[in-house]
Write a protein that holds these residues in place. Structure first.
Motif, mmCIF file in Angstrom:
data_model
loop_
_atom_site.group_PDB
_atom_site.id
_atom_site.type_symbol
_atom_site.label_atom_id
_atom_site.label_comp_id
_atom_site.label_asym_id
_atom_site.label_seq_id
_atom_site.Cartn_x
_atom_site.Cartn_y
_atom_site.Cartn_z
ATOM 1 N N PHE A 9 0.834 -1.208 0.000
ATOM 2 C CA PHE A 9 0.000 0.000 0.000
ATOM 3 C C PHE A 9 0.871 1.262 0.000
ATOM 4 C CE2 PHE A 9 -1.705 3.461 2.524
ATOM 5 C CZ PHE A 9 -2.868 3.768 1.827
ATOM 6 N N PHE A 10 1.843 1.289 0.911
ATOM 7 C CA PHE A 10 2.669 2.508 1.015
ATOM 8 C C PHE A 10 3.592 2.665 -0.195
ATOM 9 C CE2 PHE A 10 1.506 2.262 5.581
ATOM 10 C CZ PHE A 10 0.960 3.536 5.686
ATOM 11 N N HIS A 11 3.963 1.559 -0.799
ATOM 12 C CA HIS A 11 4.766 1.637 -2.021
ATOM 13 C C HIS A 11 3.964 2.360 -3.114
ATOM 14 C CE1 HIS A 11 7.722 0.525 -4.983
ATOM 15 N NE2 HIS A 11 6.761 0.015 -5.746
ATOM 16 N N HIS A 12 2.685 2.029 -3.201
ATOM 17 C CA HIS A 12 1.832 2.660 -4.215
ATOM 18 C C HIS A 12 1.521 4.114 -3.905
ATOM 19 C CE1 HIS A 12 0.411 -1.523 -5.530
ATOM 20 N NE2 HIS A 12 1.196 -1.016 -6.447
ATOM 21 N N HIS A 13 1.675 4.485 -2.652
ATOM 22 C CA HIS A 13 1.292 5.859 -2.263
ATOM 23 C C HIS A 13 2.502 6.627 -1.731
ATOM 24 C CE1 HIS A 13 -3.032 5.241 -2.772
ATOM 25 N NE2 HIS A 13 -2.832 4.038 -2.272
ATOM 26 N N SER A 14 3.667 6.342 -2.289
ATOM 27 C CA SER A 14 4.892 6.929 -1.716
ATOM 28 C C SER A 14 4.956 8.441 -1.921
ATOM 29 C CB SER A 14 6.140 6.246 -2.285
ATOM 30 O OG SER A 14 6.114 6.374 -3.676
ATOM 31 N N ASN A 15 4.128 8.983 -2.813
ATOM 32 C CA ASN A 15 4.100 10.446 -2.953
ATOM 33 C C ASN A 15 3.325 11.106 -1.808
ATOM 34 O OD1 ASN A 15 1.710 9.311 -3.877
ATOM 35 N ND2 ASN A 15 1.233 11.095 -5.150
ATOM 36 N N GLN A 16 2.494 10.305 -1.141
ATOM 37 C CA GLN A 16 1.665 10.888 -0.068
ATOM 38 C C GLN A 16 2.144 10.544 1.340
ATOM 39 O OE1 GLN A 16 -2.745 10.935 -1.044
ATOM 40 N NE2 GLN A 16 -2.069 9.355 -2.452
ATOM 41 N N PHE A 17 2.887 9.424 1.456
ATOM 42 C CA PHE A 17 3.284 8.962 2.799
ATOM 43 C C PHE A 17 4.763 8.587 2.852
ATOM 44 C CE2 PHE A 17 -1.176 7.579 2.215
ATOM 45 C CZ PHE A 17 -1.772 8.295 3.239
ATOM 46 N N ASN A 18 5.370 8.833 4.003
ATOM 47 C CA ASN A 18 6.708 8.289 4.299
ATOM 48 C C ASN A 18 6.508 7.016 5.108
ATOM 49 O OD1 ASN A 18 8.203 10.645 3.293
ATOM 50 N ND2 ASN A 18 7.240 11.694 5.028
ATOM 51 N N TRP A 19 7.187 5.966 4.711
ATOM 52 C CA TRP A 19 6.946 4.658 5.354
ATOM 53 C C TRP A 19 8.235 3.863 5.445
ATOM 54 C CZ3 TRP A 19 4.030 1.517 8.118
ATOM 55 C CH2 TRP A 19 4.131 0.130 7.963
ATOM 56 N N LYS A 20 8.518 3.387 6.642
ATOM 57 C CA LYS A 20 9.609 2.444 6.823
ATOM 58 C C LYS A 20 9.041 1.343 7.707
ATOM 59 C CE LYS A 20 14.487 2.349 8.010
ATOM 60 N NZ LYS A 20 14.539 1.676 9.300
ATOM 61 N N PRO A 21 8.997 0.099 7.209
ATOM 62 C CA PRO A 21 8.343 -0.944 8.009
ATOM 63 C C PRO A 21 9.035 -1.161 9.345
ATOM 64 C CG PRO A 21 9.301 -1.842 5.966
ATOM 65 C CD PRO A 21 9.532 -0.373 5.935
ATOM 66 N N PRO A 22 8.273 -1.298 10.424
ATOM 67 C CA PRO A 22 8.879 -1.550 11.739
ATOM 68 C C PRO A 22 9.353 -2.994 11.844
ATOM 69 C CG PRO A 22 6.500 -1.568 11.902
ATOM 70 C CD PRO A 22 6.821 -1.228 10.484
ATOM 71 N N ILE A 23 10.211 -3.258 12.829
ATOM 72 C CA ILE A 23 10.734 -4.625 12.972
ATOM 73 C C ILE A 23 10.056 -5.400 14.110
ATOM 74 C CG2 ILE A 23 12.985 -4.049 11.968
ATOM 75 C CD1 ILE A 23 14.113 -4.297 14.877
ATOM 76 N N ALA A 24 9.175 -4.721 14.848
ATOM 77 C CA ALA A 24 8.536 -5.414 15.976
ATOM 78 C C ALA A 24 7.183 -4.782 16.260
ATOM 79 C CB ALA A 24 9.416 -5.309 17.220
ATOM 80 N N GLY A 25 6.313 -5.557 16.900
ATOM 81 C CA GLY A 25 5.034 -5.032 17.337
ATOM 82 C C GLY A 25 3.980 -5.058 16.240
ATOM 83 N N SER A 26 2.843 -4.459 16.563
ATOM 84 C CA SER A 26 1.684 -4.484 15.664
ATOM 85 C C SER A 26 1.279 -3.067 15.267
ATOM 86 C CB SER A 26 0.525 -5.181 16.380
ATOM 87 O OG SER A 26 0.420 -4.682 17.711
ATOM 88 N N ILE A 27 2.196 -2.119 15.407
ATOM 89 C CA ILE A 27 1.881 -0.732 15.065
ATOM 90 C C ILE A 27 3.070 -0.048 14.400
ATOM 91 C CG2 ILE A 27 0.029 0.058 16.607
ATOM 92 C CD1 ILE A 27 1.957 0.255 18.807
ATOM 93 N N ALA A 28 2.770 1.000 13.649
ATOM 94 C CA ALA A 28 3.818 1.819 13.034
ATOM 95 C C ALA A 28 3.339 3.262 13.038
ATOM 96 C CB ALA A 28 4.088 1.338 11.615
ATOM 97 N N PHE A 29 4.268 4.156 12.739
ATOM 98 C CA PHE A 29 3.992 5.591 12.871
ATOM 99 C C PHE A 29 4.497 6.316 11.619
ATOM 100 C CE2 PHE A 29 4.502 9.428 15.912
ATOM 101 C CZ PHE A 29 3.134 9.542 16.133
ATOM 102 N N PRO A 30 3.846 6.038 10.470
ATOM 103 C CA PRO A 30 4.283 6.725 9.245
ATOM 104 C C PRO A 30 3.849 8.188 9.266
ATOM 105 C CG PRO A 30 2.394 5.287 8.813
ATOM 106 C CD PRO A 30 2.717 5.132 10.270
#
Ligand SMILES: Cc1ncc(COP(=O)(O)O)c(C=O)c1O
Length: 373
Positions: A290-311
């Motif tokens: 999803f974030f790959h397709h929307h990289s113009n709108q969001f900054n995203w780096k996948p987290p390595i642990a847990g069930s949440i992220a903060f893009p």
């Protein structure tokens, strides 16, 4: 103590039980009581016979034993069972901190890790981390924050909301710094065992350092938030005793049916962790796409642990307006960063629930109509 509202909980309260697509929740997919009882032969009958009197204040001995199995050197006498992790946080802060104490808190953070200390009258320094640096905790920065009267350092690993997890080397260096000055370490570990690669799992702080308190809970990794069973584990007898004494003024003891169900779940802990880890890592692949397709709108780096992220959004601000419009129009709930007292560009996204692909589809549909940039 007059305590400020818990902004995140107030925002959740507005939408959590009406929005159909919860994409900001931090817990993993839950189970029914029947599913938990089915894990263990004879558990259903035993549950029906569960005695509904007061329970042992520190927790049922079998439950304390089962919790202690999660730890290396801590044993059941080091485990104090609470009503959720929240009660453990509240009690620790109340017994160990007093007005004018100085404490250092990882930032951004789950609000109670900061707010309770602040509202008790402590001077709170934020140990701030940044997306550009992969949310890395900087030990040199910590050294500059420590003062003569610093009492405690408060961390959360794996981290809510960023999904950051420090390395084991850094964890040991942190403990060395604190040990030299005899500082307390409060280590919120409620997402532990949800490392996407189990090799990244950190030792629990309470196993490494006598002046550490680790907290855990049934809510997140195991997906059993409705049990309201959490715990604090420490080898420090004084802290243990003071927390146990304070508990007489909060919950007194835990719910008997919840203690029994938590015990059965922990007897089958690995099975539950395996299910939720599979769900979480599968959902993370959906988010990566999803974030790959929307990289113009969001900054995203996948987290390595847990069930949440903060893009973050690539725009300079406006994440709260985006999240409010999204939930009102499409019923998709994300948590904007103002509710973590962290600017107006980031949002928490949760990926521990089974319906994540459906939620992402709805988000995608909304963005087709209302692109952010
Ligand atoms: C970091 C952290 N600590 C503690 C808690 C509180 O857990 P519980 O609601 O199960 O008491 C949460 C819940 O979101 C959390 O994210």
């Amino acid at each position: 103590m007059k305590i400020q509202p818990f902004e995140l909980e107030r925002f959740f309260a507005k939408y959590e039980f009406s929005a159909p697509y919860l994409l900001g929740s931090s817990d993993c997919e839950s189970f029914s009581i029947q599913e938990i009882l089915d894990l263990e032969p004879g558990a259903e009958n035993a549950f029906k016979k569960c005695w509904l009197g007061y329970t042992e204040s520190a927790g049922h001995p079998d439950l304390r034993q089962a919790i202690s199995n999660i730890y290396e050197s801590c044993e059941s006498q080091h485990v104090l069972v609470h009503s959720g992790a929240e009660e453990a946080i509240f009690i620790f802060m109340n017994v160990m901190l007093k007005p004018d104490d100085h404490v250092i808190v990882q930032d951004p953070c789950y609000q109670s890790l900061y707010q309770i200390a602040h509202d008790l009258g402590c001077r709170v320094s934020k140990w701030t981390t940044y997306e550009e640096n992969g949310w890395e905790l900087d030990l040199d920065q910590l050294e500059t924050l420590i003062e003569e009267d610093t009492k405690a350092v408060i961390i959360n690993q794996p981290h809510n909301p960023t999904g950051y997890l420090m390395s084991a080397e850094k964890q040991q260096q942190l403990i060395d710094i604190l040990q030299k000055r005899n500082l307390l370490l409060f280590s919120d570990e409620v997402y532990r065992e949800l490392e996407h690669d189990p090799k990244d799992r950190l030792p629990a702080a309470c196993d490494l350092y006598d002046n550490a308190v680790s907290i855990g809970v049934m809510s997140k990794t195991y997906g059993l938030a409705g049990l309201r069973i959490g715990w604090a584990v420490t080898q420090n007898e004084q802290i243990f005793k003071e927390m146990a004494t304070f508990k007489d003024y909060t919950s007194i003891c835990n719910s008997a049916p919840s203690e029994y169900l938590a015990l059965v779940a922990l007897m089958h802990r690995q099975r539950i962790v395996d299910r939720n880890l599979k769900l979480t890592t599968g959902n993370l692949a959906v988010l990566n796409q999803f974030f790959h397709h929307h990289s113009n709108q969001f900054n995203w780096k996948p987290p390595i642990a847990g069930s949440i992220a903060f893009p973050s959004i690539t725009a300079h601000s406006g994440v709260e307006d985006f999240c409010v419009s999204l939930v009102q129009e499409s019923g998709v709930l994300l948590i904007p960063s103002p509710y973590f007292q962290y600017g107006d560009r980031h949002f928490r996204i949760g990926f521990g629930r089974r319906n994540l692909p459906e939620c992402v589809e709805q988000l995608d549909r909304y963005l087709k109509k209302h692109p952010i940039v």
